[in-house]
Every structure is written in structure tokens, then in C-alpha cells.
Design an enzyme around this catalytic site. Structure first.
Site, mmCIF file in Angstrom:
data_model
loop_
_atom_site.group_PDB
_atom_site.id
_atom_site.type_symbol
_atom_site.label_atom_id
_atom_site.label_comp_id
_atom_site.label_asym_id
_atom_site.label_seq_id
_atom_site.Cartn_x
_atom_site.Cartn_y
_atom_site.Cartn_z
ATOM 1 N N LYS A 222 0.863 -1.185 0.000
ATOM 2 C CA LYS A 222 0.000 0.000 0.000
ATOM 3 C C LYS A 222 0.898 1.233 0.000
ATOM 4 O O LYS A 222 1.920 1.250 0.717
ATOM 5 C CB LYS A 222 -0.876 -0.031 1.262
ATOM 6 C CG LYS A 222 -1.862 1.112 1.386
ATOM 7 C CD LYS A 222 -2.690 0.942 2.669
ATOM 8 C CE LYS A 222 -3.737 2.019 2.814
ATOM 9 N NZ LYS A 222 -4.537 1.862 4.048
ATOM 10 N N SER B 134 -9.479 1.658 3.077
ATOM 11 C CA SER B 134 -8.634 2.429 2.181
ATOM 12 C C SER B 134 -7.622 1.576 1.408
ATOM 13 O O SER B 134 -7.075 2.047 0.414
ATOM 14 C CB SER B 134 -7.890 3.512 2.974
ATOM 15 O OG SER B 134 -7.056 2.939 3.954
ATOM 16 N N SER C 157 -9.561 -0.753 7.150
ATOM 17 C CA SER C 157 -9.031 -0.606 5.791
ATOM 18 C C SER C 157 -8.382 -1.824 5.177
ATOM 19 O O SER C 157 -8.113 -1.831 3.983
ATOM 20 C CB SER C 157 -8.031 0.541 5.754
ATOM 21 O OG SER C 157 -8.742 1.724 5.653
#
Ligand code: GLN
Length: 466
Positions: A74, A149, A173
Site C-alpha cells: 500500500k 482504504s 481498511s
């Protein structure tokens, strides 16, 4: 046990595929992908590392289980020399000066980072639309959001572009996008994995979390990343979780679920029915199931957002264009700060900075921030009592199925409420895992603090049960 990592490891050892070919294939898939999962490709470093693995194999040396396995990161983790943008304009050209501990540990065992993945900017969101790199599209239906996210990470795993990915979970997330894309996603106990080098969103709930296609792969990656780190004083030493220790579930006798989650008006009728059907299958295996009382979803969501906004407002105050990021000059220093931040942060991030500074400001902090902290203590207390009665808490991951792309941006409050089932466990700092079974967006398995092993054990049990 089912494991993509072990399967690829065998193929490499048997010389069925070279590591360079394996990595190149995944890079090509990422490059051609239309789901907007990529912020930057790490092709040069990845191919160099892959060639080294091939040399070792050619020389007859043995390689470790994660050696040569391509993974995604990420875009909120530092990896020295690579762009770390947090999917934001402010850090669009920022290059990491150092490497995050969790990522370094993966590099140390030979895993190969191939991509920095799209996500909601600074982790702010539940759909991966709050990004300068274009909305992440769902792996199963590209008209829907990828979740957030860590949306890019979950979609990459679901599509087999990466073997596993490292997401970040502050309020759901990792778990929610895992659920939206039908893969596994773990939020370990807070402090089990070092946060050093993970861009801070809300420091008191931020967790490093692996996303993968099997429980076994989650276990392998978790073991490597776990451990005490002098650079993060909230970390603790944990014992390695062995394959055999999670292969039978005899010691799981009682589980519970929150009645009010399932009776809520906001829950999709199919998710409710499927959840209750899973409960029946578990009961049929002789496990006792208790209904538990818990805080209402809106209390959980408002407590979480009060604290998360306060922490992010404070954490992001360092981003003013002086030390990091795109600086916009104006007539004086103060104006330069203001224009740099107002032009370079997204609407959602600004909403959170304004909200966070509000709840921390004089005259409001007692009424709002301190009340949020007190509620958090009560939530933790509630969990403590629950785990005196049950071994595991089972819940849906989300009240509803993924929205269409564009919908969440129109209604931020609805987006916050979609986090109803994940944020409570974050406030409690508990280990919790999404499995791609049970409901359309999966099931969430939670245990008491430091009991990550039990979570994986129950996930293995459910694999053959529901
Ligand atoms: N959707 C939640 C939020 O926006 C959680 C995000 C996260 O875990 N980073 O705060």
C-alpha cells in the site's frame, strides 16, 4: 494446507518457472490492469532481486519460503528510494528516505516488492476513490468500488497480480476491502507489528495488515512481520504461530455475536440471512453460540471518527511543504503553509483536519475528545467481559455490499456509517480477520488481545464448516 506461497515456492525450487519470469509476468499484469491499482511499479528493483533468486537456485542453494515471492505494498509504507505518495497531491513526488520495519523484514527473507498500491489518500476513506490516481475498481465487478482504504492491495491479491499485499488498517481498511474483493485480510493485535515507516493516520489504532488468498499465507507473512521494534515503543514480542497450532479448533467451544449488529435496520437482508445461516452451521458442529450486547453502531462510528480525526489532524500538521511535499510559495511563511495545504490535500482529508482540530480545540475538547476517550475505555471494557464468556466474536464485515463508483463521494456520512462493524474492534485494538465466506462481503473473526493464533485457527475451521 492451501497456500499460494508454498505452491509458488515449489515451482521455483523445481525450476518449473524462473523467478525473473514470475516477477515479469506479474509486472506485466499490473501494467495492463484497468482497475487502477497501481501508483508506481517497482520493476527495476524487483527484477534485480528476482535475478539473484534465480542465481541461488541455479547454484543448488535452498531458498526460504518467502524468497522470490512477489508482493504489493500500500502506498503509505516507506521503501527507501521509492515514491511514497499516500495517493496524495502533497506527496506526489516524495521519495522514501528509509524503509518501514515490516517491509524490511519481508525484504530480509527475500520477498520481492513489485508495486506501490493505490489507496484512499492518507488512509482516509472506505472506497479508494479519495486518490489522485483514479478510483480503484472492484475485482469482481468493476462498476463497484474496490473498498478502502487499502483497495488497490485487496484488488491486486484478488486478481492474482500480487501473491500477497501489505495493507494498513486503522478502522477497517484491510478487512473491508478484503471483504469487498473476496480475499483474506488480517488486522493483527495493535502492536504486534511495528508501525515504523507506516505513514501515520490515527496512531492509536494504525495496524500493519497482510492481505492474501489463504489463511496459511496470512500466517506465513504475519510471522515474518511480527515482533518488538525499538523504533515503535508500542510493539511487543510475540511467539511464532505454527502451522500445526492452527490446524485444529478443539479448544474453541463458545462463540458470540452482537445482536444489535444483526438486528440493525441498516443491514442488507441477504447479509443478515447469510450470517444467521453461517451461525446455524457452526452450531451444528457442536459449538455454543451466545448473543452479546454491544454499543450501537452510530456510537462506535462517532467515537472512532472523533478520535481518528483528532489524531490525523495532529499527525498531518507536519505536512506543510517545508520538510516534505509540494510546496507552494506565497507572500509569507504562514500564507505558504496555508496555500500548500489547501491546494494539496483532498476534500476528504481537509474535512478530517478541520473536524480533528475542532474536537481538540479549547472549549470543545472536554465535551468531545475526552468523551470519545472515555467511550473508548468503555468499549474495551465491554470486550474484556465478552471474552470471559466467549472465545471468538463473529460478525459481518460490512452492513451492505460495495457501492457503485461515485456514490460514496456524494455522501461522506453514509460512507462513515458503512464502517459500523469494523471500527469497534480497532478501538479495542483486537486481532480480527476477514474471511471470504459466509456473506457477500465475508465474515469477521475476532479474538481477545494477543490471541491472533485463535483467529487463524477459527478461520481454518470455518473453511471446512460453512
Ligand atoms: N474507513 C475508515 C476511515 O476512513 C478506516 C480507514 C482505515 O482503516 N485507514 O477512517
Amino acid at each position: 494446507m492451501d497456500s499460494q506461497i508454498k505452491q509458488i515456492h515449489q515451482q521455483l525450487m523445481n525450476k518449473d518457472i524462473s523467478c525473473v519470469k514470475l516477477v515479469q509476468e506479474r509486472l506485466d499484469l499490473l501494467k495492463a490492469n484497468t482497475n487502477n491499482t497501481v501508483n508506481s511499479l517497482l520493476d527495476t528493483i524487483a527484477l534485480q532481486l528476482a535475478a539473484k533468486v534465480d542465481t541461488k537456485i541455479a547454484n543448488g542453494e535452498t531458498i526460504g519460503i518467502l524468497e522470490g515471492i512477489p508482493f504489493g505494498i500500500k502506498d503509505v509504507y516507506m521503501l527507501q528510494g521509492t515514491y511514497t505518495t499516500a495517493s496524495s497531491n502533497l506527496l506526489k513526488y516524495y521519495k522514501s528516505a528509509y524503509t518501514a520495519t515490516a517491509i524490511q523484514k519481508l525484504l530480509d527473507v527475500g520477498a520481492i516488492p513489485i508495486v506501490k498500491e493505490n489507496c484512499d489518500s492518507f488512509g482516509h476513506g472506505s472506497s479508494s476513490e479519495n486518490t489522485i490516481f483514479g478510483a480503484v475498481k472492484n475485482a469482481i465487478n468493476p462498476d463497484l468500488v474496490g473498498g478502502g482504504s487499502s483497495g488497490g492491495s485487496a484488488v491486486n491479491v484478488a486478481k492474482d497480480y500480487t501473491v500477497f499485499s501489505i495493507g494498513g488498517d486503522t478502522g477497517g481498511s484491510v478487512r473491508q476491502p478484503a471483504g469487498y474483493n473476496h480475499v483474506y485480510g488480517l488486522k493483527p493485535t495493535y502492536g504486534r507489528i511495528s508501525r515504523y515507516g507506516l505513514m501515520a493516520y490515527a496512531s492509536s489504532t494504525d495496524c500493519v495488515g497482510p492481505i492474501a488468498k489463504s489463511v496459511e499465507d496470512i500466517r506465513l507473512v504475519l510471522n515474518v512481520m511480527s515482533g518488538k521494534d525499538v523504533k515503535d515503543q508500542t510493539t511487543y514480542a510475540s511467539a511464532e504461530i505454527s502451522e500445526s497450532s492452527i490446524s485444529n479448533s478443539r479448544d474453541i467451544k463458545t462463540i458470540g455475536y452482537f445482536k444489535n449488529f444483526i438486528e440493525s435496520e441498516a443491514i442488507d437482508p441477504d447479509i443478515k440471512a447469510d450470517f444467521l445461516a453461517s451461525i446455524e452451521k457452526i452450531k451444528a458442529k457442536g459449538i455454543k453460540v451466545k448473543e452479546l450486547d454491544f454499543f450501537k453502531s452510530d456510537i462506535l462510528v462517532s467515537t472512532y471518527y472523533t478520535l481518528a480525526m483528532a489524531e490525523t489532524a495532529s499527525n498531518l500538521s507536519r505536512l506543510d511543504g517545508s520538510n516534505y511535499g509540494n510546496r507552494i510559495e506565497d507572500k509569507n511563511l504562514k500564507e505558504s503553509y496555508a496555500i500548500t495545504r489547501s491546494e494539496n490535500f483532498s476534500e476528504e482529508t481537509k474535512r478530517r483536519i478541520v473536524g480533528g482540530n475542532q474536537v481538540l480545540s479549547q472549549g470543545f475538547s472536554d465535551e468531545i475528545y475526552l468523551k470519545g476517550l472515555a467511550l473508548r475505555d468503555s468499549i474495551s471494557e465491554n470486550f474484556k467481559k465478552d471474552f470471559e464468556e466467549v472465545d471468538i466474536i463473529l460478525s459481518p464485515v460490512t452492513p451492505a455490499t460495495p457501492p457503485k463508483i461515485g456514490e460514496s463521494l456524494k455522501d461522506p456520512l453514509a460512507m462513515y456509517l458503512s464502517d459500523a462493524y469494523t471500527v469497534g474492534f480497532s478501538l479495542g485494538q483486537l486481532p480480527t480477520l476477514t474471511i471470504p465466506q459466509g456473506t457477500e462481503t465475508g465474515l469477521q473473526i475476532t479474538a481477545a488481545k494477543n490471541n491472533d493464533e485463535l483467529v487463524l485457527k477459527f478461520a481454518n475451521f470455518l473453511k471446512d464448516t460453512i
